[in-house]
Write a protein that holds these residues in place. Structure first.
Motif, PDB file in Angstrom:
ATOM      1  N   UNK A   1      17.891  -0.976 -46.995  1.00 47.96           N
ATOM      2  CA  UNK A   1      17.332  -2.087 -47.593  1.00 47.96           C
ATOM      3  C   UNK A   1      17.307  -3.603 -46.903  1.00 47.96           C
ATOM      4  N   UNK A   2      18.477  -3.806 -46.461  1.00 53.35           N
ATOM      5  CA  UNK A   2      18.540  -5.129 -45.872  1.00 53.35           C
ATOM      6  C   UNK A   2      17.506  -5.214 -44.628  1.00 53.35           C
TER       7      UNK A   2
ATOM      8  N   UNK B   1       6.089   2.627 -44.180  1.00 48.53           N
ATOM      9  CA  UNK B   1       5.967   1.701 -45.034  1.00 48.53           C
ATOM     10  C   UNK B   1       6.172   1.881 -46.342  1.00 48.53           C
ATOM     11  N   UNK B   2       5.606   2.961 -46.837  1.00 47.66           N
ATOM     12  CA  UNK B   2       5.809   3.428 -48.295  1.00 47.66           C
ATOM     13  C   UNK B   2       6.901   3.865 -48.553  1.00 47.66           C
TER      14      UNK B   2
ATOM     15  N   UNK C   1      11.979   3.378 -51.220  1.00 50.66           N
ATOM     16  CA  UNK C   1      13.579   3.120 -51.115  1.00 50.66           C
ATOM     17  C   UNK C   1      14.110   1.876 -51.468  1.00 50.66           C
ATOM     18  N   UNK C   2      13.425   0.822 -51.204  1.00 47.41           N
ATOM     19  CA  UNK C   2      14.155  -0.423 -51.511  1.00 47.41           C
ATOM     20  C   UNK C   2      14.089  -0.687 -53.175  1.00 47.41           C
ATOM     21  N   UNK C   3      12.927  -0.133 -53.826  1.00 47.25           N
ATOM     22  CA  UNK C   3      12.728  -0.272 -55.047  1.00 47.25           C
ATOM     23  C   UNK C   3      13.291   0.657 -56.176  1.00 47.25           C
ATOM     24  N   UNK C   4      14.541   1.419 -55.419  1.00 48.73           N
ATOM     25  CA  UNK C   4      15.562   2.260 -55.989  1.00 48.73           C
ATOM     26  C   UNK C   4      14.940   3.648 -56.372  1.00 48.73           C
ATOM     27  N   UNK C   5      13.802   4.066 -55.656  1.00 50.22           N
ATOM     28  CA  UNK C   5      13.016   5.318 -55.752  1.00 50.22           C
ATOM     29  C   UNK C   5      13.477   6.163 -54.583  1.00 50.22           C
TER      30      UNK C   5
ATOM     31  N   UNK D   1       7.729  -3.635 -54.849  1.00 51.87           N
ATOM     32  CA  UNK D   1       6.792  -3.044 -55.982  1.00 51.87           C
ATOM     33  C   UNK D   1       5.489  -3.365 -55.898  1.00 51.87           C
ATOM     34  N   UNK D   2       5.177  -4.570 -55.480  1.00 50.40           N
ATOM     35  CA  UNK D   2       3.534  -4.888 -55.543  1.00 50.40           C
ATOM     36  C   UNK D   2       2.826  -4.113 -54.356  1.00 50.40           C
ATOM     37  N   UNK D   3       3.552  -3.700 -53.332  1.00 52.59           N
ATOM     38  CA  UNK D   3       2.793  -3.072 -52.367  1.00 52.59           C
ATOM     39  C   UNK D   3       2.805  -1.647 -52.494  1.00 52.59           C
ATOM     40  N   UNK D   4       3.468  -1.084 -53.177  1.00 54.24           N
ATOM     41  CA  UNK D   4       3.489   0.635 -53.294  1.00 54.24           C
ATOM     42  C   UNK D   4       2.300   1.181 -53.900  1.00 54.24           C
TER      43      UNK D   4
END
Length: 1018
Positions: free
Chosen positions: A254-255, A202-203, A208-212, A180-183
């Motif tokens: 995500x992993x 990267x984005x 994706x890892x933030x559920x978006x 979230x911090x890097x988005x």
């Protein structure tokens, strides 16, 4: 002015000294400073600087303006503008010598490299901190407001560096799970730099890892549209594969972002049936290590095209000779089955040694172990324009099948892609003619299945891998003969074996030189080998003969010489005449007029550049052919012409004489300074004691004699003082006769005597001839000794040199003593003693008294000898002449032994040994031990006698004192015979007999008598 100076270019150009800002001036002046700073200490010609500031069409006043800017910069930057240390003038240019890491760009590059090492070492926290520190150095647009094409080029480079750092920071944040911090930062970055594919990936991962998931897919759609509109291309396979996994809702993605999933858990990358299989697939499967991260299909940086199989090795040499041990060693290292890291071998050495030839032989021998192919690159490290690592990586990647449009723009990205493509492969890389570790580092694979051979003139210290280093040396004699035979034919070499050996010796066993003379002989079948040998006889003209077609030894050395900075090139030229065969650091510093620290830096840099050799710490030498090349260069500009002689010879002689005086006083402490002709002009070193003085004389002896020879050959127009300093240097060395090759010293003295006689200088001639006579006397060449001492005495009497006359009379006494004319000997000694008294040469007087005691002892007057020894011993102790006192105790012990006073003899020898141990007088120690052993034997203490004689034997062997070695063997043999060990006694007696017979000494009769007593044939 004070404080450290700092330069900033990652923003508006600024300079601070400590906390105080320095105003640099006009934009053009800033452009000049930038052009100098960013060349990292390299010389920039005036043409380069003008082009950097004004471009290809400079104004007519550009040169004058340039010089004005230089003057102004010195006023602003230098603590003393009259003696600049930062902005230095060079031939046709300038050089900026900024303190290490004083430029913010260099600090940023260092931090980036440190961050990479921290990441490789698993310290992600330190990696992130270092990346942030590097990025914090940017203070706006780099080189803001600085004009000129050079500044524009550098701005582009700085921007690429910052983008690379930003991307690495994003990768770090994702590994840490801060999605979230890097988005927000990634969103802005992809908008500012829409053509960079990696940040899109990267984005997408962060979203994706933030559920978006939908937002992540939308990023891909935007990236595909921008790339199509701007470049007319689709996203690369890495970004496409990531899109497919997000579209499929891959639960492992995500992993994999976090870098914690087992590599085996990731799905296999789908096989593209349109891409043919590699006809020779690597037998080593791709595996994941503990820090391998996602599999190729899950990581945009890991996906790679199927490799083509390059086979780029040049042909092996058909006439490869020698180097068998190196071939075996390097082959074993590169193909070791148990290796767990990338094997790298480095072959270094001077030009002409055959580094590339050896590398190719090894590469061809082991290439079957690397079925994925071989890459070869000439890095042009010995030239003026070494290959750029980024360009080399581009070439290597192209050879591996990467299309031009897929090549990353930054060097680090290209290096990462190379490592990705070679991971799990078995490929051999030959990086030929490397300049330095910085050029090699980016070109190394990361896989243990690959192997790398690097050749370089310099020693490559700091390559980020385990390196097996081979410092190549010249051929052994048989290898050089083998190469000559391979080219000219065995029949010609067999017909002239001596001439062939002499020829390869004249080539210094350098493979290139041997190949050249062999090629010339092969092209001239009617020439004898001796003809070529005669053409190489003149050392100074030899380098010109070593040329055949495109091959030339001088051209090889010239490449290395032209790369040297001015201070190194100047030292290389100036020291060549005087560094024969070696030169010590202190002596070199005195010759160059520099302090030892600066001198060591220069000389070690020359060693690293393979222009000098360092056979041991603090000593340096030229290879014979490099020396001939250096002599051919002549005297550097501004150091006088041939009529002035060798520029560094006067300061060299002054330094050597100052040290020689100090050593002389350690050996002969009772004699005053008045023994020397020339007053001291420089301070001499302080020797802690006799052992240290002797060590200096031994270490510098050949340099000392070479300096005397150069003085003898000095042109008539040179300073006449040179001859007198050289003569004094000879005298300073005479007390060390047992520690030095005295006949070599006498050769230099003979040359000096002849020159002095031609120039009518009896002071120098008398001293030099005294040394010649003294050397002849020590070798028992009595007729020669008689002639030289007579000539020396006559010359000394003509000019009133009573110092050398006294020593000459002492030697003439020894001649008479050796001839058993004992009364004549005593008469000469008495004259010498009387002169010593008048001169105040106390130690000289006492040594002559001991010599007279020896004459009396040998003439059967042991009681008189004993009295003389006691008197001399007391006086020598008074003046603290430890060497003389040890000698007195030794002679006293011999006299007591002859008188049958064995207990007192043992005590005298024991005192002598105590003194020898305290003052490291090894020669006297060995003699005292075998004399003591003989006394112990006679008194029945045979076990102690064996111990002392054995210790004496070891010391004699270490010193190379063969006569003393024979005497120790004889005592040991007698003692073993007394103990009943006839076999061991016979062996020692035979050794002594063979040694004495070879030396032509009458002591062989004593050994023969022992063999007769043992009942053994001689």
């Amino acid at each position: 002015m004070g404080g450290t100076i700092w330069f900033s270019v990652l923003g508006a150009v600024s300079v601070h000294r400590g906390e105080t800002p320095i105003t640099i001036g006009s934009p053009q002046q800033q452009a000049l400073l930038t052009a100098l700073l960013l060349r990292s200490g390299r010389v920039a010609s005036t043409h380069e600087l003008i082009a950097s500031v004004w471009g290809e069409e400079p104004p007519g006043s550009a040169l004058a303006s340039l010089r004005t800017y230089v003057w102004r910069l010195r006023q602003l930057l230098e603590e003393d503008p009259a003696a600049p240390r930062l902005l230095l003038s060079q031939p046709d240019g300038y050089r900026m010598v900024a303190p290490p890491l004083s430029v913010d760009l260099h600090r940023a590059e260092r931090l980036a490299a440190d961050a990479g090492r921290a990441r490789a070492g698993g310290d992600d926290e330190a990696c992130g901190r270092l990346l942030n520190e590097a990025l914090d150095l940017w203070q706006g647009a780099p080189l803001a407001g600085v004009p000129g094409p050079y500044a524009e080029q550098q701005r582009a480079r700085f921007t690429e560096l910052r983008l690379g750092l930003e991307e690495e920071r994003f990768a770090h944040e994702l590994r840490a799970g801060r999605y979230g911090a890097v988005i927000p930062d990634l969103t802005v970055f992809t908008q500012e730099y829409p053509l960079q594919e990696r940040p899109y990936g990267f984005l997408m991962r962060a979203l994706y890892a933030s559920g978006r998931q939908a937002d992540a897919l939308a990023v891909y759609t935007r990236a595909r549209r921008v790339l199509a509109e701007e470049l007319g291309v689709d996203p690369g396979p890495e970004l496409t594969a990531l899109h497919e996994r997000i579209l499929a809702g891959d639960p492992l993605l995500d992993v994999s972002v976090r870098g914690t999933a087992p590599a085996a858990a990731a799905p296999e990358a789908p096989h593209d049936p349109g891409i043919p299989e590699d006809p020779q697939p690597s037998p080593t499967p791709r595996t994941a290590g503990p820090d391998s991260g996602p599999t190729p299909a899950s990581d945009p940086e890991s996906a790679a095209p199927v490799l083509t199989r390059p086979a780029q090795l040049p042909a092996d040499a058909f006439d490869f000779i020698g180097r068998a041990d190196q071939v075996e060693e390097l082959s074993a290292v590169l193909t070791a089955p148990e290796r767990i890291s990338l094997p790298v071998v480095s072959i270094s050495g001077m030009g002409g040694l055959g580094k590339t030839t050896l590398a190719l032989r090894v590469a061809h021998r082991i290439k079957h172990e690397f079925p994925d192919g071989q890459l070869y690159v000439d890095l042009r490290g010995s030239g003026l324009e070494p290959a750029d690592p980024s360009a080399v990586l581009g070439s290597m990647l192209a050879a591996l099948g990467v299309p031009p449009h897929a090549l990353p723009s930054m060097t680090d990205d290209r290096a990462r892609l190379l490592r990705t493509l070679l991971d799990g492969r078995r490929m051999l890389l030959l990086l030929d003619n490397a300049r330095d570790p910085a050029q090699v580092g980016p070109l190394l694979p990361g896989s243990a299945g690959c192997a790398v051979i690097v050749t370089s003139r310099t020693r490559l210290v700091g390559i980020p891998s385990a390196v097996t280093a081979v410092a190549l040396e010249v051929f052994a004699a048989d290898e050089a003969i083998g190469l000559l035979t391979a080219i000219v034919g065995a029949e010609r070499v067999a017909a002239e074996p001596a001439a062939a050996t002499e020829l390869v010796t004249a080539c210094g066993h350098l493979p290139l030189a041997v190949r050249i003379v062999a090629a010339r002989l092969a092209a001239r079948p009617r020439w004898q080998i001796e003809t070529m040998t005669r053409r190489l006889a003149d050392e100074r003209g030899r380098i010109g003969e070593l040329r055949a077609g495109d091959l030339a030894v001088a051209a090889t050395f010239e490449l290395g010489y032209r790369q040297l900075p001015q201070d190194q090139a100047c030292a290389f030229q100036l020291l060549a005449p005087v560094a024969r065969p070696t030169i010590g650091l202190g002596v070199a510093a005195a010759a160059l007029g520099l302090d030892p620290y600066d001198t060591e830096e220069i000389l070690e840099s020359l060693v690293d550049a393979a222009m000098l050799e360092a056979p041991q710490p603090g000593r340096y030498r030229y290879h014979d052919l490099v020396w001939a090349f250096a002599l051919q260069l002549g005297v550097p500009p501004g150091d006088g012409g041939a009529e002035a002689g060798i520029p560094v010879l006067p300061p060299l002689l002054d330094h050597l004489l100052a040290a020689g005086r100090a050593a002389f006083q350690c050996m002969v402490p009772g004699n005053p300074e008045g023994i020397f002709l020339t007053p001291g002009t420089v301070p001499g070193p302080h020797f802690a004691g006799l052992a240290e003085a002797r060590a200096w004389v031994t270490a510098e002896f050949e340099c000392l004699t070479n300096a005397v020879m150069l003085a003898a050959r000095s042109p008539a127009g040179a300073d006449p003082r040179i001859l007198r300093v050289a003569a004094d240097l000879l005298i300073a060395l005479t007390p060390f006769g047992k520690d030095i090759p005295y006949r070599q010293l006498a050769g230099a003295a003979q040359a000096l005597a002849e020159t002095a006689a031609l120039r009518g200088d009896d002071h120098v001639a008398g001293r030099a001839r005294f040394v010649c006579g003294n050397a002849a006397l020590q070798s028992a060449r009595l007729a020669e000794a008689e002639l030289f001492t007579r000539l020396a005495a006559e010359a000394c009497e003509r000019v009133g040199d009573r110092v050398i006359l006294r020593q000459t009379l002492n030697d003439r006494g020894l001649i008479a003593q050796f001839q058993h004319r004992y009364e004549d000997a005593v008469h000469c000694y008495d004259q010498a003693i009387e002169l010593a008294k008048r001169l105040g040469h106390r130690s000289g007087e006492l040594v002559t008294r001991l010599n007279a005691a020896q004459a009396r002892l040998r003439g059967g007057r042991a009681e008189e000898a004993l009295v003389a020894c006691a008197e001399a011993l007391a006086a020598l102790r008074e003046v603290e002449d430890h060497h003389g006192a040890a000698y007195a105790l030794y002679v006293q012990g011999m006299a007591l032994h002859e008188l049958g006073r064995y207990d007192e003899a043992v005590a005298s020898h024991a005192q002598c040994l105590d003194l020898c141990a305290a003052w490291q007088i090894r020669g006297q120690e060995s003699q005292a031990r075998f004399r003591l052993a003989e006394t112990l034997r006679i008194t029945g203490r045979r076990g102690e006698a064996v111990k002392e004689a054995s210790r004496a034997l070891v010391l004699c062997e270490q010193r190379g004192a063969e006569r003393d070695q024979g005497l120790a063997l004889l005592v040991l043999g007698r003692t073993l015979a007394d103990l009943g060990d006839a076999e061991a006694a016979t062996a020692r007696a035979r050794q002594a007999h063979a040694l004495f017979t070879r030396l032509g000494l009458p002591d062989a009769d004593h050994a023969a008598a022992l063999l007769d007593a043992l009942g053994e044939p001689r």
